[in-house]
Design a protein around this motif. Sequence first.
Motif, mmCIF file in Angstrom:
data_model
loop_
_atom_site.group_PDB
_atom_site.id
_atom_site.type_symbol
_atom_site.label_atom_id
_atom_site.label_comp_id
_atom_site.label_asym_id
_atom_site.label_seq_id
_atom_site.Cartn_x
_atom_site.Cartn_y
_atom_site.Cartn_z
ATOM 1 N N ALA A 110 -10.702 -4.853 -6.985
ATOM 2 C CA ALA A 110 -9.902 -5.984 -7.484
ATOM 3 C C ALA A 110 -8.659 -5.476 -8.201
ATOM 4 C CB ALA A 110 -10.742 -6.853 -8.422
ATOM 5 N N GLN A 111 -8.819 -4.431 -9.006
ATOM 6 C CA GLN A 111 -7.674 -3.817 -9.691
ATOM 7 C C GLN A 111 -6.621 -3.387 -8.669
ATOM 8 O OE1 GLN A 111 -7.083 -2.868 -13.194
ATOM 9 N NE2 GLN A 111 -5.052 -2.434 -12.332
ATOM 10 N N SER A 112 -7.081 -2.844 -7.564
ATOM 11 C CA SER A 112 -6.146 -2.399 -6.524
ATOM 12 C C SER A 112 -5.293 -3.538 -5.995
ATOM 13 C CB SER A 112 -6.905 -1.769 -5.352
ATOM 14 O OG SER A 112 -7.265 -0.443 -5.644
ATOM 15 N N MET A 113 -5.847 -4.745 -5.940
ATOM 16 C CA MET A 113 -5.074 -5.859 -5.411
ATOM 17 C C MET A 113 -3.995 -6.286 -6.396
ATOM 18 S SD MET A 113 -6.553 -5.466 -2.727
ATOM 19 C CE MET A 113 -5.364 -6.469 -1.832
ATOM 20 N N LEU A 114 -4.274 -6.125 -7.691
ATOM 21 C CA LEU A 114 -3.220 -6.346 -8.684
ATOM 22 C C LEU A 114 -2.174 -5.226 -8.592
ATOM 23 C CD1 LEU A 114 -2.211 -8.081 -11.038
ATOM 24 C CD2 LEU A 114 -3.619 -6.680 -12.573
ATOM 25 N N ASP A 115 -2.673 -3.992 -8.468
ATOM 26 C CA ASP A 115 -1.752 -2.855 -8.310
ATOM 27 C C ASP A 115 -0.811 -3.066 -7.120
ATOM 28 O OD1 ASP A 115 -3.237 -1.664 -10.331
ATOM 29 O OD2 ASP A 115 -4.264 -0.248 -8.986
ATOM 30 N N TYR A 116 -1.394 -3.601 -6.058
ATOM 31 C CA TYR A 116 -0.623 -3.825 -4.833
ATOM 32 C C TYR A 116 0.592 -4.721 -5.115
ATOM 33 C CZ TYR A 116 0.683 -5.887 -0.391
ATOM 34 O OH TYR A 116 1.424 -6.353 0.677
ATOM 35 N N VAL A 117 0.329 -5.857 -5.752
ATOM 36 C CA VAL A 117 1.419 -6.805 -6.003
ATOM 37 C C VAL A 117 2.423 -6.223 -7.012
ATOM 38 C CG1 VAL A 117 1.886 -9.042 -7.096
ATOM 39 C CG2 VAL A 117 0.128 -8.851 -5.337
ATOM 40 N N LEU A 118 1.936 -5.376 -7.905
ATOM 41 C CA LEU A 118 2.804 -4.843 -8.965
ATOM 42 C C LEU A 118 3.447 -3.506 -8.587
ATOM 43 C CD1 LEU A 118 0.697 -5.872 -12.096
ATOM 44 C CD2 LEU A 118 2.712 -7.011 -11.133
ATOM 45 N N GLY A 119 3.393 -3.138 -7.321
ATOM 46 C CA GLY A 119 4.171 -1.973 -6.914
ATOM 47 C C GLY A 119 3.512 -1.014 -5.939
ATOM 48 N N ARG A 120 2.179 -0.983 -5.867
ATOM 49 C CA ARG A 120 1.567 -0.061 -4.905
ATOM 50 C C ARG A 120 1.521 -0.736 -3.538
ATOM 51 N NH1 ARG A 120 -3.950 1.123 -6.448
ATOM 52 N NH2 ARG A 120 -4.856 0.734 -4.397
ATOM 53 N N ASN A 121 2.715 -1.006 -3.044
ATOM 54 C CA ASN A 121 2.845 -1.655 -1.739
ATOM 55 C C ASN A 121 3.978 -0.977 -0.981
ATOM 56 O OD1 ASN A 121 5.470 -3.010 -2.194
ATOM 57 N ND2 ASN A 121 4.336 -4.070 -3.810
ATOM 58 N N ALA A 122 4.119 -1.317 0.282
ATOM 59 C CA ALA A 122 5.047 -0.580 1.135
ATOM 60 C C ALA A 122 6.512 -0.873 0.832
ATOM 61 C CB ALA A 122 4.748 -0.864 2.603
ATOM 62 N N THR A 123 6.798 -1.902 0.029
ATOM 63 C CA THR A 123 8.193 -2.180 -0.328
ATOM 64 C C THR A 123 8.608 -1.401 -1.572
ATOM 65 O OG1 THR A 123 7.795 -4.008 -1.884
ATOM 66 C CG2 THR A 123 7.877 -4.568 0.462
ATOM 67 N N ASN A 124 7.637 -0.861 -2.292
ATOM 68 C CA ASN A 124 7.901 -0.172 -3.562
ATOM 69 C C ASN A 124 8.616 -1.094 -4.540
ATOM 70 O OD1 ASN A 124 7.842 2.034 -5.346
ATOM 71 N ND2 ASN A 124 9.909 2.657 -4.747
ATOM 72 N N ILE A 125 8.426 -2.384 -4.403
ATOM 73 C CA ILE A 125 9.003 -3.350 -5.337
ATOM 74 C C ILE A 125 7.855 -4.075 -6.023
ATOM 75 C CG2 ILE A 125 10.318 -5.517 -5.510
ATOM 76 C CD1 ILE A 125 12.054 -4.487 -3.190
#
Length: 554
Positions: free
Chosen positions: A447-462
């Motif tokens: 679940a933490q990872s899904m928050l991380d995803y939206v807050l920057g650990r995603n392919a847009t780096n935004i």
Amino acid sequence: SSVVNLGLIKLNQVGFLPAASKLAVVPEVAATAFQLLDSDTHRVVYSGELTSAANWVPAQERVKLADFSGITEPGIYQLRVEGVEDSHSFPIGTEVYRDLAAASIKAFYYNRAGTALLSQHAGIYARQAGHPDTQVYVHGSAASQARPEGTVISSPKGWYDAGDYNKYIVNSGISTYTLLAAYEHFPLLFNEQNLNIPESNDDMPDLLDEILWNLEWMLTMQDPHDGGVYHKLTNKNFDGTVMPHQATSQRYVVQKTTAAALDFAAVMATASRVFAAYEAQRPGLAAQMREAAESAWAWAQTNPAVFYVQPADIRTGEYGDRSLADEFAWAAAELYITTGDDSYYTAMNAAGTENTVSSWGDVRGLAWISLAHHRDNLTDLADQDLIASRVTGLANSLHNTWQASAYRVSMQTNHFVWGSNSVALNQGIVLVQAYRLSGERRYLDAAQSMLDYVLGRNATNIAQVTGFGTRSTLHPHHRPSEADGIEAPIPGFVAGGPNPGQQDRSDCPVSYPSAVTARSYLDHYCSYASNEIAINWNAPLVYLVAAVQALTPV
Ligand code: G3I
Ligand code: 9MR
């Protein structure tokens, strides 16, 4: 020599709680190790091994992972890997989500219809009142004998749906429910919170005050003559890029639909049990909500298949949905929990209702969230094993995807629809339910990872929440943020997120930076298909931030 795209280190730019799982995505480089630096002194405080490279399919990108969960000491850090730029600086600390938690709710205040935002609450985002909605016409498609076409009704307050200024019951349903669920599950967090909204000094938690702003509007969308609920309150066309008070087109309530009645019933049943604790502050409100829920449910029983059909003269959002088994199941489950009446459990058809990641058009998962939360107070008829297996079954499948994913997220290629960030956040909510049932740490980490995803650990780096992170969304498709003449967008809004559909392509003067699924995101005002904001996307952000704060061990 061959060109190597070094890319960038991607991580949650807002930071981590001390005891949280902490991961960063590193581009495929030769290095096999990473260092964690104190960002002031550049002293190395930790070294660790990178995983071997693997491909994340939605981004078509080979990456390694750095896991520094073992570092729990509060501070400001950076990650270093030879051959790549140092990462953004990010904090580890007990308060890292405090501002985000407040801002993600305050965003709803900023989207209030029918009221001026005063500078004492809104600061530089103060604005005049728009859309009083006290003189709304009943559109022909919603007319009845009691309210013929052109009847004037009053339907004030509520939140604007998104970057547009219309108000839609279906989308209000899941949004308001998700906020109510956050309160039901984590009340202690919200009892302490001060959002600096007009009601902050009353004797109700600010989150509930904010939710009431929308519930009061929703109540006015029910036709008292028959219990039916209008599908939406809208202009005929989308407004231009103007502030609310400049958007003065005539407003209409359009159609009564089964989906609207059922989503309304579910939310009012939920709200009725939450506000029962505030009888002294709002005498009669809980009972009113419960009656509203029951009469909307009754309307849906006699009108089980009235689908939204956009009238020829109306061009705003549709939220059309022709499969309503999930809306019936959700409304029945909430009515069952609130009333204890077994006939609602039977009506839910629990055995025939799967669990899925929720969205505005698929709400059966909300039934399972509520049943799991209230499991100790259900009648004997409820199948407790089924409730547990529905929650863990879906969470296990998300967890398996997470575990196997090079980015360590449960997003797969087919999840990148319009509003994909809300898919990620709602996946996180499902994982949270499994953690709450089982106490198994792996669910919380996912679940933490899904928050991380939206807050920057995603392919847009935004970091895709306005105002948060070192590099975040700047130009959301949000009329007030664009028309207010202030450079910074109104904070606390999550963008829709990458969407390879690019349905706004012909309305954009620039092209998307990439067509690759997980990178198909355009941080430009024109991009309503990847960069709008919406209440049903912010609500799961509120929930997940609260859950991570409340559940991560201290
Ligand atoms: O359900 C299909 C799925 O089966 C298919 O695989 C997939 C592939 O593209 O498409 C899915 O349908 C999409 C649907 O959303 C459900 O995700 C449609 O393509 C997509 O166009 C549709 O987008 C909706 C959009 O309105 C356009 O109607 C969004 O969900 C919805 O969030 C958005 O909502 C708008 C309101 O209408 C107006 N206010 C702003 C708000 C946010 O943009
Ligand atoms: O601004 C509208 C946005 O809120 C909606 O989500 C979107 C899809 O329904 O539509 C946007 O309005 C656009 C319209 O559909 C086409 N012409 C350009 C409008 C945006 O400026």
